[in-house]
Write a protein that holds these residues in place. Structure first.
Motif, PDB file in Angstrom:
ATOM      1  N   UNK A  81       0.837  -1.261  -0.115  1.00  0.00           N
ATOM      2  CA  UNK A  81       0.060  -0.114   0.090  1.00  0.00           C
ATOM      3  C   UNK A  81       0.767   1.304   0.041  1.00  0.00           C
ATOM      4  N   UNK A  82       1.868   1.390   0.838  1.00  0.00           N
ATOM      5  CA  UNK A  82       2.784   2.444   0.772  1.00  0.00           C
ATOM      6  C   UNK A  82       3.362   2.661  -0.483  1.00  0.00           C
ATOM      7  N   UNK A  83       3.727   1.415  -1.117  1.00  0.00           N
ATOM      8  CA  UNK A  83       4.637   1.472  -2.415  1.00  0.00           C
ATOM      9  C   UNK A  83       3.488   1.995  -3.469  1.00  0.00           C
ATOM     10  N   UNK A  84       2.408   2.088  -3.284  1.00  0.00           N
ATOM     11  CA  UNK A  84       1.409   2.434  -4.340  1.00  0.00           C
ATOM     12  C   UNK A  84       1.410   4.195  -4.088  1.00  0.00           C
ATOM     13  N   UNK A  85       1.442   4.199  -2.650  1.00  0.00           N
ATOM     14  CA  UNK A  85       1.369   5.705  -2.127  1.00  0.00           C
ATOM     15  C   UNK A  85       2.819   6.580  -2.560  1.00  0.00           C
ATOM     16  N   UNK A  86       3.825   5.861  -2.591  1.00  0.00           N
ATOM     17  CA  UNK A  86       5.194   6.322  -3.022  1.00  0.00           C
ATOM     18  C   UNK A  86       5.124   6.673  -4.135  1.00  0.00           C
TER      19      UNK A  86
END
Length: 185
Positions: A81-86
């Protein structure tokens, strides 16, 4: 009229507002407050994107957003999820970096087009629907069309309602980012 047609037919103010609105809706990913781009909106109301006011206000916004902490999580516990946000935050930073200092139509058109594509991709990355055609993406597409139609139909008089459309989208994206962060906690 399609989004592509609206961008192709937009004047200088419409192109500047289109790109700015896309960027404005993505400010939550950059860690900026809701007012950080307001001076750029004001420069459009004061006479369009041309002139030194745009360049000066853009430099101020870049400086403020470069110093802001992004809202996306990072670290080993953040996961995909953080990868998508990053990735979404990177796209938003690219929109800001690519904003033309000299906002003539020939510079604004490719920027507005790139901002449109980037904003749709950002919403696709953050949408809960696995097929990429979820409600977040559909709403972003509607907002982009609405901004361009408002400026095409009302000229400078369309700036305030265009800003309202953008503000609504920013609130939605801020809620999505917040919800995703709580889900990772």
């Amino acid at each position: 009229m399609s989004l592509v047609d609206l961008i192709a037919q937009a004047d200088e103010r419409g192109l500047a507002a289109s790109g700015l609105a896309c960027l404005d809706r993505c400010v939550p990913l950059l860690g900026g407050d809701d007012e950080v781009l307001r001076p750029l909106w004001s420069s459009l109301a004061d006479g369009g994107a041309g002139g030194g006011a745009w360049a000066e206000r853009l430099a101020e916004a870049r400086a403020e957003l470069d110093s802001a902490e992004p809202d996306s999580g990072s670290g080993p516990e953040a996961g995909a999820a953080a990868g998508d946000e990053d990735q979404a935050a990177l796209l938003a930073r690219r929109m800001l970096a690519a904003a033309p200092d000299d906002p003539c139509t020939s510079a604004l058109r490719p920027w507005a087009d790139a901002c449109s594509a980037a904003a749709l991709q950002i919403h696709r990355l953050l949408d809960v629907a696995a097929d990429g055609d979820g409600p977040l993406v559909a709403a972003e597409l509607r907002r982009q069309v609405a901004v361009l139609e408002l400026l095409a139909g009302r000229g400078a008089g369309g700036l305030r309602p265009a800003l309202e459309v953008s503000t609504e989208g920013r609130r939605v994206l801020r809620a999505v980012v917040s919800r995703r962060a709580r889900g990772r906690s």
